[in-house]
Design a protein around this motif. Structure first.
Motif, PDB file in Angstrom:
ATOM      1  N   LEU A  76       0.857  -1.180   0.000  1.00 38.67           N
ATOM      2  CA  LEU A  76       0.000   0.000   0.000  1.00 38.67           C
ATOM      3  C   LEU A  76       0.896   1.234   0.000  1.00 38.67           C
ATOM      4  O   LEU A  76       1.721   1.410   0.908  1.00 38.67           O
ATOM      5  N   LEU A  77       0.753   2.059  -1.019  1.00 35.45           N
ATOM      6  CA  LEU A  77       1.546   3.281  -1.143  1.00 35.45           C
ATOM      7  C   LEU A  77       0.643   4.469  -0.835  1.00 35.45           C
ATOM      8  O   LEU A  77      -0.374   4.674  -1.503  1.00 35.45           O
ATOM      9  N   LEU A  78       1.006   5.236   0.160  1.00 33.01           N
ATOM     10  CA  LEU A  78       0.225   6.391   0.598  1.00 33.01           C
ATOM     11  C   LEU A  78       0.942   7.673   0.193  1.00 33.01           C
ATOM     12  O   LEU A  78       2.126   7.861   0.510  1.00 33.01           O
ATOM     13  N   VAL A  79       0.226   8.552  -0.505  1.00 32.28           N
ATOM     14  CA  VAL A  79       0.776   9.832  -0.956  1.00 32.28           C
ATOM     15  C   VAL A  79       0.033  10.946  -0.233  1.00 32.28           C
ATOM     16  O   VAL A  79      -1.186  11.066  -0.349  1.00 32.28           O
ATOM     17  N   ASN A  80       0.774  11.748   0.495  1.00 38.24           N
ATOM     18  CA  ASN A  80       0.196  12.891   1.187  1.00 38.24           C
ATOM     19  C   ASN A  80       0.259  14.101   0.256  1.00 38.24           C
ATOM     20  O   ASN A  80       1.328  14.663   0.031  1.00 38.24           O
ATOM     21  N   CYS A  81      -0.890  14.462  -0.308  1.00 38.44           N
ATOM     22  CA  CYS A  81      -0.924  15.557  -1.280  1.00 38.44           C
ATOM     23  C   CYS A  81      -0.839  16.933  -0.626  1.00 38.44           C
ATOM     24  O   CYS A  81      -0.634  17.930  -1.338  1.00 38.44           O
ATOM     25  N   GLU A  82      -0.999  17.013   0.677  1.00 36.03           N
ATOM     26  CA  GLU A  82      -0.917  18.290   1.391  1.00 36.03           C
ATOM     27  C   GLU A  82       0.040  18.152   2.575  1.00 36.03           C
ATOM     28  O   GLU A  82      -0.364  18.171   3.744  1.00 36.03           O
ATOM     29  N   PRO A  83       1.334  17.988   2.308  1.00 41.07           N
ATOM     30  CA  PRO A  83       2.295  17.810   3.404  1.00 41.07           C
ATOM     31  C   PRO A  83       2.508  19.126   4.150  1.00 41.07           C
ATOM     32  O   PRO A  83       2.214  20.203   3.630  1.00 41.07           O
ATOM     33  N   PRO A  84       3.014  19.072   5.360  1.00 37.16           N
ATOM     34  CA  PRO A  84       3.337  20.299   6.101  1.00 37.16           C
ATOM     35  C   PRO A  84       4.378  21.126   5.366  1.00 37.16           C
ATOM     36  O   PRO A  84       5.218  20.581   4.633  1.00 37.16           O
ATOM     37  N   PRO A  85       4.352  22.437   5.523  1.00 36.80           N
ATOM     38  CA  PRO A  85       5.314  23.294   4.793  1.00 36.80           C
ATOM     39  C   PRO A  85       6.771  22.973   5.106  1.00 36.80           C
ATOM     40  O   PRO A  85       7.637  23.167   4.258  1.00 36.80           O
ATOM     41  N   ALA A  86       7.042  22.492   6.318  1.00 39.81           N
ATOM     42  CA  ALA A  86       8.431  22.220   6.701  1.00 39.81           C
ATOM     43  C   ALA A  86       8.929  20.864   6.217  1.00 39.81           C
ATOM     44  O   ALA A  86      10.081  20.510   6.480  1.00 39.81           O
ATOM     45  N   THR A  87       8.093  20.100   5.508  1.00 38.86           N
ATOM     46  CA  THR A  87       8.493  18.769   5.051  1.00 38.86           C
ATOM     47  C   THR A  87       9.556  18.872   3.968  1.00 38.86           C
ATOM     48  O   THR A  87       9.402  19.604   2.984  1.00 38.86           O
TER      49      THR A  87
END
Length: 249
Positions: A76-87
């Protein structure tokens, strides 16, 4: 796939319907896409599926169980389309299937595993070029433009030198230039190297590359035509909407 690692090369979207708050995959469409890919990539297997979001949820187990019919332990591949700005790292996470026995019943859970992102030189150049375009950087800042410019200059220089040799041989043949036997021997040795590339293996590879280049060019033309058609449809719809409004009022 081997005992130590797996490589993910491509992906495709799936059709699904929401049933009781959980996504249900269209298995007929999944089998159709699997059969189509197996005809082109006979060595490829279904390794898992991907989704987007900030974290996993209980409803993710429903499509995951559906994929278990094609792979005993799908990823299962999870993509966070709205990551934190500091990522700073890629907001992509990979999970494997883990089964636990609770009260003598198997319970499925997900365990995060490490991964490594690999890219070819052509992909890095393309990404760098797109990033420069989006950031407003133009000119020689893009490595793609720099590389293509260098290749164009090299081809132009080769063309000029071949043309110079051809002109010299014509004038020698016509008696306009004296024969320089040392230079003619150099030209002959250069010509003798050309048949080394006239082999069946080279011709097949050249034809494949030539056809791939034509396909990319045709794809670009089709994409440009689709964009023009979309703009025309939008203008037509806008004009029709304005005409309808004037008719109503």
């Amino acid at each position: 796939i081997n005992a130590e690692y797996m490589e993910v090369h491509t992906s495709f979207e799936l059709l699904f319907e929401m049933v009781d708050g959980s996504p249900m995959i269209d298995t007929a469409y999944l089998k159709q896409k699997r059969d189509q890919l197996s005809q082109v990539f006979a060595d490829y297997e279904i390794l898992g599926w991907y989704t987007s979001g900030s974290a996993l949820c209980e409803s993710d187990q429903v499509p995951h169980r559906t994929l278990m019919e094609y792979n005993e332990s799908p990823l299962l591949l999870l993509v966070n389309c709205e990551p934190p700005p500091a990522t700073r790292d890629l907001p992509v996470f990979v999970y494997e299937t883990v089964l636990h026995i609770v009260d003598e019943l198997p319970v499925m859970s997900f365990s995060r595993i490490p991964y490594r992102m690999e890219s070819e030189e052509s992909e890095r150049i393309s990404v760098n070029h797109i990033a420069n375009l989006e950031s407003g950087v133009v000119g020689d800042a893009s490595s793609l433009i720099t590389q293509l410019g260098g290749m164009r200059n090299a081809v132009q220089m080769l063309q000029l030198r071949v043309k110079l040799i051809h002109t010299y041989l014509l004038r020698v043949q016509q008696g306009q230039h004296p024969r320089d036997h040392a230079l003619l021997r150099h030209i002959l040795s250069l010509c003798h190297k050309l048949p080394a590339m006239d082999s069946e293996k080279f011709n097949v590879a050249y034809e494949h590359e030539y056809h791939d280049t034509l396909l990319v060019a045709y794809l670009g033309i089709l994409t440009k035509g689709c964009n023009v058609m979309n703009e025309l449809i939008e203008k037509f719809n806008f004009a029709s909407e304005r005409s309808r409004r004037r008719t109503v009022f």
